[in-house]
Design a protein around this motif. Sequence first.
Motif, mmCIF file in Angstrom:
data_model
loop_
_atom_site.group_PDB
_atom_site.id
_atom_site.type_symbol
_atom_site.label_atom_id
_atom_site.label_comp_id
_atom_site.label_asym_id
_atom_site.label_seq_id
_atom_site.Cartn_x
_atom_site.Cartn_y
_atom_site.Cartn_z
ATOM 1 N N ARG A 1 0.847 -1.193 0.000
ATOM 2 C CA ARG A 1 0.000 0.000 0.000
ATOM 3 C C ARG A 1 0.879 1.238 0.000
ATOM 4 O O ARG A 1 1.832 1.346 0.777
ATOM 5 C CB ARG A 1 -0.879 -0.029 1.248
ATOM 6 C CG ARG A 1 -1.840 1.141 1.422
ATOM 7 C CD ARG A 1 -2.697 0.864 2.652
ATOM 8 N NE ARG A 1 -3.564 1.978 3.010
ATOM 9 C CZ ARG A 1 -4.394 1.967 4.053
ATOM 10 N NH1 ARG A 1 -4.454 0.897 4.833
ATOM 11 N NH2 ARG A 1 -5.151 3.009 4.323
ATOM 12 N N ARG B 1 0.895 5.488 0.258
ATOM 13 C CA ARG B 1 0.103 6.641 0.707
ATOM 14 C C ARG B 1 0.976 7.884 0.599
ATOM 15 O O ARG B 1 2.176 7.840 0.884
ATOM 16 C CB ARG B 1 -0.353 6.454 2.152
ATOM 17 C CG ARG B 1 -0.938 7.721 2.788
ATOM 18 C CD ARG B 1 -1.438 7.478 4.198
ATOM 19 N NE ARG B 1 -2.719 6.772 4.173
ATOM 20 C CZ ARG B 1 -3.455 6.545 5.260
ATOM 21 N NH1 ARG B 1 -3.029 6.945 6.459
ATOM 22 N NH2 ARG B 1 -4.600 5.906 5.175
ATOM 23 N N GLY C 1 -3.294 10.927 -1.400
ATOM 24 C CA GLY C 1 -3.635 9.734 -2.174
ATOM 25 C C GLY C 1 -3.275 8.487 -1.404
ATOM 26 O O GLY C 1 -2.429 8.509 -0.501
ATOM 27 N N ASP C 2 -3.939 7.374 -1.745
ATOM 28 C CA ASP C 2 -3.753 6.126 -1.018
ATOM 29 C C ASP C 2 -4.203 4.996 -1.930
ATOM 30 O O ASP C 2 -5.363 4.969 -2.359
ATOM 31 C CB ASP C 2 -4.601 6.149 0.259
ATOM 32 C CG ASP C 2 -4.191 5.080 1.267
ATOM 33 O OD1 ASP C 2 -3.630 4.058 0.839
ATOM 34 O OD2 ASP C 2 -4.442 5.278 2.470
ATOM 35 N N ASN C 3 -3.308 4.098 -2.276
ATOM 36 C CA ASN C 3 -3.737 3.021 -3.165
ATOM 37 C C ASN C 3 -2.899 1.762 -2.979
ATOM 38 O O ASN C 3 -1.784 1.803 -2.444
ATOM 39 C CB ASN C 3 -3.672 3.449 -4.633
ATOM 40 C CG ASN C 3 -2.252 3.663 -5.119
ATOM 41 O OD1 ASN C 3 -1.742 4.776 -5.058
ATOM 42 N ND2 ASN C 3 -1.586 2.621 -5.618
ATOM 43 N N ARG C 4 -3.449 0.650 -3.417
ATOM 44 C CA ARG C 4 -2.740 -0.617 -3.443
ATOM 45 C C ARG C 4 -1.956 -0.710 -4.748
ATOM 46 O O ARG C 4 -2.447 -0.338 -5.810
ATOM 47 C CB ARG C 4 -3.728 -1.778 -3.386
ATOM 48 C CG ARG C 4 -4.490 -1.868 -2.089
ATOM 49 C CD ARG C 4 -3.695 -2.571 -1.036
ATOM 50 N NE ARG C 4 -4.388 -2.578 0.258
ATOM 51 C CZ ARG C 4 -3.816 -2.957 1.371
ATOM 52 N NH1 ARG C 4 -2.555 -3.354 1.374
ATOM 53 N NH2 ARG C 4 -4.475 -2.930 2.511
#
Length: 385
Positions: A283, A285, A306-309
Amino acid sequence: MNLVPPPLSLYVHMPWCVRKCPYCDFNSHGVRGTPAYADYIDALLADLDADLRDFGTALHGRPIYSVFFGGGTPSLFTPELVGRFLDGARERLAFAPDAEVTLETNPGTVEHGRFDGYLAAGVNRISFGVQSFDNDKLRRLGRIHSANEAADAVRQAQDAGIDNINIDLMYALPEQTLAGALDDVEQAIALGPTHVSHYQLTLEPNTAFAANPPPLPDDDAAWAIQEACESRLGDAGYGQYEVSAYASPGRRCAHNLNYWRFGDYLGIGAGAHGKISDTNGVRRRWKTRLPAAYLASAGQSARIGGDNRVTSDDLPFEYMLNALRLIDGVPMKDFSERTGLPHSVIAPALAMCVARGWMVEDAGTLKTTPLGQRFLNDVIEAFMA
């Protein structure tokens, strides 16, 4: 995904500079008036608290092996403020007994007494953004210090008892000759740092240099400079362990090694990026970039830009983007442990790179050849989805 939790670091972004340099594309902002330095420390601790809540069990029982204050110019913050942050971080997280704590420093923003203070606050490594010991080149780069001020600052830090010091140098500067670049390296060596970062000036988008490019050495001249400086640093006892990093024995930068080995790191501060591994994968961020917006959203969800896998398709490229910078390579097993993917997903690209002479044919190690180091971008792109 069956990931093995890697080492954990902490990156802290300090966004202010006295003046923005024309080549810089980092999230840095020239000082206007008096920035709210004390409030920013409060916001950093609130940001850390919120990340610790958000990431939960993924961080449980994992000590911090390194801390890096980057910027911007972290040395605009007083030792008392840096110490207040470190004290707060230690109350919230377990630090490894030998944790490396680096503070990036502009030679034009420090005084002798501050180095004593930073050492007392818990900083045990200083990274000086010298860039050059040529006053004309410093002026053209927009730096606020002189060559003499840079050398004096390094000596003052050493006199204060800080024995782990990095000097940043840039090469292929505007109208730089091979002799000029070697002179920069000689002056750095004479100061006896434990580490030298030596990297090429590039024209990054959305910078003043990109809009109005200065006359730079061509690719062949830049390559000749790199080879000559690499050889001189080696002769002086600095072992190259990464594309742009050279260290005395036992003095490799622990924090940057964790990046290159695809370790985890919490990223706090305006524009800071972080990477955390958990049972669901990797993950990423990042935080909102503007200092005013970051301060206004201290500890709140609005602080997150923003935050994503990272998808399984993108993981091989992201891993190689870091790991292949290391001259000695990385164990093949680390790829699976830190991405959760089987070796088979990179086998075709690896075979192609070996066939082209870019990578070593070694079942136990992922490593580039000298030719692969020269064409590293092409090697890394081979692993793109």
